[in-house]
Design a protein around this motif. Structure first.
Motif, PDB file in Angstrom:
ATOM      1  N   LEU A  46      -8.005   7.869   3.633  1.00  0.00           N
ATOM      2  CA  LEU A  46      -7.196   7.575   4.820  1.00  0.00           C
ATOM      3  C   LEU A  46      -7.528   6.208   5.415  1.00  0.00           C
ATOM      4  O   LEU A  46      -6.670   5.562   6.026  1.00  0.00           O
ATOM      5  CB  LEU A  46      -7.390   8.667   5.870  1.00  0.00           C
ATOM      6  CG  LEU A  46      -6.788  10.037   5.531  1.00  0.00           C
ATOM      7  CD1 LEU A  46      -7.226  11.080   6.551  1.00  0.00           C
ATOM      8  CD2 LEU A  46      -5.264   9.959   5.459  1.00  0.00           C
ATOM      9  N   ARG A  47      -8.750   5.750   5.237  1.00  0.00           N
ATOM     10  CA  ARG A  47      -9.134   4.441   5.787  1.00  0.00           C
ATOM     11  C   ARG A  47      -8.357   3.296   5.144  1.00  0.00           C
ATOM     12  O   ARG A  47      -8.240   2.213   5.732  1.00  0.00           O
ATOM     13  CB  ARG A  47     -10.640   4.215   5.613  1.00  0.00           C
ATOM     14  CG  ARG A  47     -11.495   5.090   6.522  1.00  0.00           C
ATOM     15  CD  ARG A  47     -12.953   4.667   6.509  1.00  0.00           C
ATOM     16  NE  ARG A  47     -13.768   5.635   7.215  1.00  0.00           N
ATOM     17  CZ  ARG A  47     -14.441   6.624   6.637  1.00  0.00           C
ATOM     18  NH1 ARG A  47     -14.417   6.744   5.318  1.00  0.00           N
ATOM     19  NH2 ARG A  47     -15.150   7.472   7.352  1.00  0.00           N
ATOM     20  N   TYR A  48      -7.846   3.526   3.941  1.00  0.00           N
ATOM     21  CA  TYR A  48      -7.059   2.466   3.300  1.00  0.00           C
ATOM     22  C   TYR A  48      -5.781   2.161   4.070  1.00  0.00           C
ATOM     23  O   TYR A  48      -5.189   1.091   3.883  1.00  0.00           O
ATOM     24  CB  TYR A  48      -6.719   2.849   1.856  1.00  0.00           C
ATOM     25  CG  TYR A  48      -7.870   2.665   0.895  1.00  0.00           C
ATOM     26  CD1 TYR A  48      -8.167   1.417   0.358  1.00  0.00           C
ATOM     27  CD2 TYR A  48      -8.675   3.742   0.534  1.00  0.00           C
ATOM     28  CE1 TYR A  48      -9.226   1.246  -0.519  1.00  0.00           C
ATOM     29  CE2 TYR A  48      -9.735   3.584  -0.346  1.00  0.00           C
ATOM     30  CZ  TYR A  48     -10.009   2.334  -0.867  1.00  0.00           C
ATOM     31  OH  TYR A  48     -11.065   2.173  -1.732  1.00  0.00           O
ATOM     32  N   LEU A  49      -5.352   3.079   4.932  1.00  0.00           N
ATOM     33  CA  LEU A  49      -4.184   2.791   5.767  1.00  0.00           C
ATOM     34  C   LEU A  49      -4.448   1.612   6.699  1.00  0.00           C
ATOM     35  O   LEU A  49      -3.510   0.954   7.158  1.00  0.00           O
ATOM     36  CB  LEU A  49      -3.814   4.029   6.596  1.00  0.00           C
ATOM     37  CG  LEU A  49      -3.266   5.229   5.816  1.00  0.00           C
ATOM     38  CD1 LEU A  49      -3.181   6.449   6.724  1.00  0.00           C
ATOM     39  CD2 LEU A  49      -1.910   4.909   5.208  1.00  0.00           C
ATOM     40  N   GLU A  50      -5.712   1.344   6.976  1.00  0.00           N
ATOM     41  CA  GLU A  50      -6.081   0.238   7.863  1.00  0.00           C
ATOM     42  C   GLU A  50      -6.405  -1.043   7.102  1.00  0.00           C
ATOM     43  O   GLU A  50      -6.654  -2.087   7.724  1.00  0.00           O
ATOM     44  CB  GLU A  50      -7.295   0.640   8.705  1.00  0.00           C
ATOM     45  CG  GLU A  50      -7.059   1.878   9.566  1.00  0.00           C
ATOM     46  CD  GLU A  50      -8.344   2.402  10.184  1.00  0.00           C
ATOM     47  OE1 GLU A  50      -9.419   1.855   9.851  1.00  0.00           O
ATOM     48  OE2 GLU A  50      -8.269   3.350  10.985  1.00  0.00           O
ATOM     49  N   SER A  51      -6.417  -0.967   5.780  1.00  0.00           N
ATOM     50  CA  SER A  51      -6.836  -2.147   5.018  1.00  0.00           C
ATOM     51  C   SER A  51      -6.088  -2.288   3.701  1.00  0.00           C
ATOM     52  O   SER A  51      -6.581  -2.933   2.778  1.00  0.00           O
ATOM     53  CB  SER A  51      -8.343  -2.058   4.728  1.00  0.00           C
ATOM     54  OG  SER A  51      -8.633  -0.906   3.940  1.00  0.00           O
ATOM     55  N   ASP A  52      -4.916  -1.674   3.601  1.00  0.00           N
ATOM     56  CA  ASP A  52      -4.203  -1.682   2.320  1.00  0.00           C
ATOM     57  C   ASP A  52      -3.881  -3.109   1.888  1.00  0.00           C
ATOM     58  O   ASP A  52      -3.324  -3.898   2.646  1.00  0.00           O
ATOM     59  CB  ASP A  52      -2.912  -0.870   2.427  1.00  0.00           C
ATOM     60  CG  ASP A  52      -2.384  -0.475   1.064  1.00  0.00           C
ATOM     61  OD1 ASP A  52      -1.886  -1.369   0.345  1.00  0.00           O
ATOM     62  OD2 ASP A  52      -2.483   0.709   0.708  1.00  0.00           O
ATOM     63  N   VAL A  53      -4.231  -3.429   0.656  1.00  0.00           N
ATOM     64  CA  VAL A  53      -4.071  -4.795   0.164  1.00  0.00           C
ATOM     65  C   VAL A  53      -2.611  -5.243   0.181  1.00  0.00           C
ATOM     66  O   VAL A  53      -2.327  -6.443   0.312  1.00  0.00           O
ATOM     67  CB  VAL A  53      -4.659  -4.919  -1.264  1.00  0.00           C
ATOM     68  CG1 VAL A  53      -3.792  -4.189  -2.288  1.00  0.00           C
ATOM     69  CG2 VAL A  53      -4.839  -6.372  -1.660  1.00  0.00           C
ATOM     70  N   GLY A 101      -7.453  -1.431  -4.029  1.00  0.00           N
ATOM     71  CA  GLY A 101      -7.541  -1.674  -2.593  1.00  0.00           C
ATOM     72  C   GLY A 101      -6.330  -1.157  -1.851  1.00  0.00           C
ATOM     73  O   GLY A 101      -6.029  -1.608  -0.746  1.00  0.00           O
ATOM     74  N   SER A 102      -5.645  -0.165  -2.438  1.00  0.00           N
ATOM     75  CA  SER A 102      -4.365   0.259  -1.864  1.00  0.00           C
ATOM     76  C   SER A 102      -4.138   1.754  -2.026  1.00  0.00           C
ATOM     77  O   SER A 102      -4.082   2.261  -3.152  1.00  0.00           O
ATOM     78  CB  SER A 102      -3.219  -0.503  -2.550  1.00  0.00           C
ATOM     79  OG  SER A 102      -1.965   0.006  -2.152  1.00  0.00           O
ATOM     80  N   ILE A 103      -3.970   2.466  -0.916  1.00  0.00           N
ATOM     81  CA  ILE A 103      -3.575   3.867  -0.973  1.00  0.00           C
ATOM     82  C   ILE A 103      -2.115   3.978  -1.392  1.00  0.00           C
ATOM     83  O   ILE A 103      -1.703   4.962  -2.017  1.00  0.00           O
ATOM     84  CB  ILE A 103      -3.810   4.569   0.390  1.00  0.00           C
ATOM     85  CG1 ILE A 103      -3.565   6.078   0.279  1.00  0.00           C
ATOM     86  CG2 ILE A 103      -2.937   3.971   1.484  1.00  0.00           C
ATOM     87  CD1 ILE A 103      -4.495   6.800  -0.659  1.00  0.00           C
ATOM     88  N   VAL A 104      -1.319   2.959  -1.081  1.00  0.00           N
ATOM     89  CA  VAL A 104       0.093   2.958  -1.476  1.00  0.00           C
ATOM     90  C   VAL A 104       0.209   2.945  -2.998  1.00  0.00           C
ATOM     91  O   VAL A 104       0.936   3.750  -3.597  1.00  0.00           O
ATOM     92  CB  VAL A 104       0.830   1.751  -0.870  1.00  0.00           C
ATOM     93  CG1 VAL A 104       2.268   1.687  -1.386  1.00  0.00           C
ATOM     94  CG2 VAL A 104       0.807   1.823   0.649  1.00  0.00           C
ATOM     95  N   LEU A 105      -0.507   2.034  -3.643  1.00  0.00           N
ATOM     96  CA  LEU A 105      -0.454   1.959  -5.103  1.00  0.00           C
ATOM     97  C   LEU A 105      -1.084   3.192  -5.741  1.00  0.00           C
ATOM     98  O   LEU A 105      -0.597   3.683  -6.766  1.00  0.00           O
ATOM     99  CB  LEU A 105      -1.156   0.691  -5.588  1.00  0.00           C
ATOM    100  CG  LEU A 105      -0.472  -0.630  -5.217  1.00  0.00           C
ATOM    101  CD1 LEU A 105      -1.324  -1.813  -5.656  1.00  0.00           C
ATOM    102  CD2 LEU A 105       0.925  -0.718  -5.820  1.00  0.00           C
ATOM    103  N   ALA A 155       0.746  -6.021  -8.469  1.00  0.00           N
ATOM    104  CA  ALA A 155       0.869  -5.960  -7.013  1.00  0.00           C
ATOM    105  C   ALA A 155      -0.479  -6.131  -6.322  1.00  0.00           C
ATOM    106  O   ALA A 155      -0.569  -6.742  -5.252  1.00  0.00           O
ATOM    107  CB  ALA A 155       1.506  -4.632  -6.603  1.00  0.00           C
ATOM    108  N   ALA A 156      -1.528  -5.596  -6.926  1.00  0.00           N
ATOM    109  CA  ALA A 156      -2.850  -5.648  -6.302  1.00  0.00           C
ATOM    110  C   ALA A 156      -3.511  -7.016  -6.437  1.00  0.00           C
ATOM    111  O   ALA A 156      -4.310  -7.417  -5.583  1.00  0.00           O
ATOM    112  CB  ALA A 156      -3.756  -4.583  -6.915  1.00  0.00           C
TER     113      ALA A 156
END
Length: 236
Positions: free
Chosen positions: A91-98, A173-177, A194-195
């Protein structure tokens, strides 16, 4: 360690609910995890792929050449015992998604970042209801309630899919990916593109040294392994 077995086979196993139903036999002896747990995975396809990793070992068994085995063992030994911690880390990746980060300059780099990131941010919003805005700042600011929206989806995933997400998010570095790979809507090649937009752009502009090239090659191989892991989890 030296290869100590000749034959590799897949077997059905009976274990507690949620921990899997297919194991690996080495000379008819069941494989266990590093923590001495019975090794069992939820699909025959994943068991077959891991068995092939064992078969491909030569004189010495090299764990670094067995990424699917490593991920599955981590699911059993690690994620199963620390699901809440794993989910909070994701969940923390929501604050730092590449994918949210944009270079302030030059414009051509920012444009390439937008072209390769925005489609996946749009997909993520449609799939989860969570909007992540692009920014040139060091910390992204997800919409209020973003974690509350995503947490139930992560809680519903089994340990194996969670470890796949954990590895994919760590690599990109991405929860989206990571989620898009889990759902099979992006492949390893496009996730890498993308990353690594800025790194690739820098290499094109200034050239790449051998160390940087080796890192990118390893990253591509690791993402390809994650893709194989997710695909095998979807097959019976």
């Amino acid at each position: 360690m030296k290869r100590f077995y000749r034959d590799v086979a897949v077997t059905a196993v009976s274990v507690r609910a949620g921990s899997g139903s297919f194991g690996i036999l080495l000379d008819l002896k069941a494989v266990k995890t590093p923590a001495a747990e019975l090794f069992a995975v939820p699909t025959r396809a994943l068991a077959d792929a891991i068995a092939e990793e064992w078969r491909m070992q030569e004189e010495r068994v090299l764990p670094t050449t067995m990424p699917l085995m490593q991920m599955a063992a981590t699911a059993i030994d690690g994620v199963r015992k620390a699901r809440e911690t794993t989910i909070e880390d994701l969940l923390r990746y929501l604050e730092s998604d590449v994918l949210c980060y944009r270079a302030a300059s030059p414009p051509e780099l920012a444009a390439r970042q937008a072209a390769l990131s925005d489609p996946w941010l749009s997909w993520f919003q449609k799939d989860t209801g969570i909007g992540l805005a692009a920014t040139t700042e060091l910390v992204a600011r997800p919409a209020d309630g973003a974690k509350a929206l995503l947490r139930p989806r992560l809680l519903a995933m089994d340990d194996f899919r969670l470890v796949g997400l954990q590895v994919a998010a760590g690599l990109t570095g991405s929860i989206v990916l990571a989620l898009s790979m889990a759902k099979g809507v992006i492949d390893a090649r496009d996730a890498y593109a993308a990353a690594e937009v800025e790194a690739v752009w820098q290499a094109e502009k200034w050239g790449a040294d051998a160390e940087a090239e080796a890192r990118r090659t390893n990253l591509q191989a690791e993402l390809a392994a994650v893709q194989r892991f997710f695909v095998a989890l979807k097959q019976l």
